[in-house]
Design a protein around this motif. Structure first.
Motif, short mmCIF file in Angstrom:
data_model
loop_
_atom_site.label_atom_id
_atom_site.label_comp_id
_atom_site.label_asym_id
_atom_site.label_seq_id
_atom_site.Cartn_x
_atom_site.Cartn_y
_atom_site.Cartn_z
N GLY A 96 38.00 18.71 3.96
CA GLY A 96 36.56 18.61 3.77
C GLY A 96 35.76 19.71 4.44
N VAL A 97 36.43 20.62 5.14
CA VAL A 97 35.73 21.72 5.82
C VAL A 97 36.06 23.01 5.08
N LYS A 98 35.04 23.69 4.59
CA LYS A 98 35.23 24.95 3.86
C LYS A 98 34.98 26.12 4.82
N THR A 99 36.05 26.81 5.15
CA THR A 99 35.95 27.98 6.03
C THR A 99 37.10 28.93 5.74
N ASP A 100 36.85 30.22 5.93
CA ASP A 100 37.91 31.22 5.81
C ASP A 100 38.58 31.47 7.16
N ALA A 101 38.07 30.84 8.21
CA ALA A 101 38.64 31.00 9.54
C ALA A 101 40.03 30.37 9.57
N LEU A 102 40.98 31.06 10.15
CA LEU A 102 42.35 30.56 10.24
C LEU A 102 42.53 29.71 11.51
N PRO A 103 43.46 28.76 11.47
CA PRO A 103 43.70 27.89 12.64
C PRO A 103 44.05 28.64 13.91
N ILE A 104 44.61 29.85 13.81
CA ILE A 104 45.02 30.61 14.99
C ILE A 104 43.84 30.85 15.94
N ILE A 105 42.61 30.83 15.42
CA ILE A 105 41.45 31.00 16.29
C ILE A 105 41.45 29.92 17.37
N TRP A 106 41.81 28.72 16.99
CA TRP A 106 41.75 27.60 17.93
C TRP A 106 43.08 27.38 18.65
N THR A 107 44.20 27.83 18.06
CA THR A 107 45.49 27.65 18.72
C THR A 107 45.83 28.80 19.66
N ASP A 108 45.20 29.95 19.45
CA ASP A 108 45.39 31.10 20.33
C ASP A 108 44.01 31.67 20.67
N ARG A 109 43.23 30.84 21.32
CA ARG A 109 41.84 31.19 21.62
C ARG A 109 41.72 32.44 22.49
N ALA A 110 42.65 32.64 23.40
CA ALA A 110 42.58 33.80 24.28
C ALA A 110 42.64 35.11 23.48
N THR A 111 43.52 35.16 22.49
CA THR A 111 43.62 36.37 21.66
C THR A 111 42.34 36.56 20.84
N PHE A 112 41.83 35.47 20.27
CA PHE A 112 40.59 35.55 19.49
C PHE A 112 39.43 36.02 20.37
N ASP A 113 39.31 35.42 21.55
CA ASP A 113 38.22 35.81 22.45
C ASP A 113 38.33 37.27 22.87
N ALA A 114 39.56 37.74 23.07
CA ALA A 114 39.77 39.15 23.44
C ALA A 114 39.34 40.06 22.28
N GLN A 115 39.65 39.66 21.07
CA GLN A 115 39.25 40.46 19.91
C GLN A 115 37.73 40.47 19.76
N MET A 116 37.08 39.33 20.00
CA MET A 116 35.62 39.29 19.94
C MET A 116 35.01 40.16 21.04
N ALA A 117 35.63 40.19 22.20
CA ALA A 117 35.15 41.06 23.29
C ALA A 117 35.29 42.53 22.89
#
Length: 160
Positions: A96-117
């Protein structure tokens, strides 16, 4: 110039207010808030893409306007700074949630946050270079900033 600053200030204030409301709704556990936060982050990415296009269009022109390039770079940097906060728990892929975001954002938050930085750093550098007015340097930094964006897309965004 004053008109652009006023519009930018009003836009940023509205975005901040929306993000605050969305964050409060998520904390309260409201379902529609997930759709709202996803829409806000999609809008932010579209805004960044539009600003990057405006910057590149200026660079392709015969007489690039420094103020336009600086404004586009500032929009990219300001939006990039807010985007990482728009991925709270519960706003990822789910029934029921429409998003192109992949689950890895939430399972590997440190890597995602580093990329956003990395994106924030590249965008801040783009602002500094845009302020120089050196079209060749701006083009090179725009390309580098775009590469950071692309790296995030490849790792954290569905291609659908």
């Amino acid at each position: 110039m004053l008109r652009l600053r006023t519009f930018k200030t009003v836009s940023l204030t509205a975005c901040a207010l929306c993000a605050t409301i969305v964050a409060g709704s998520l904390a309260a556990g409201a379902g529609p808030a997930t759709d709202a936060v996803i829409a806000t982050r999609v809008d932010g990415f579209k805004k960044m893409g539009g600003a990057m296009k405006a910057l590149n269009d200026e660079l392709k022109s015969d007489a690039p306007v420094k103020a336009t390039m600086v404004a586009a770079a500032q929009m990219i940097a300001e939006t990039a700074r807010a985007q990482g906060k728009l991925f709270p728990a519960g706003s990822g892929p789910a029934p029921g949630v429409k998003t192109d975001a992949l689950p890895i954002i939430w399972t590997d938050r440190a890597t995602f946050d580093a990329q956003m930085a990395k994106l924030v750093t590249a965008a801040d550098t783009l602002v500094a270079v845009a302020n120089s007015g050196d079209a060749a340097a701006i083009g090179a930094q725009a390309k580098a900033t775009g590469a950071v964006c692309g790296g995030c897309h490849r790792q954290f965004r569905s291609n659908t």
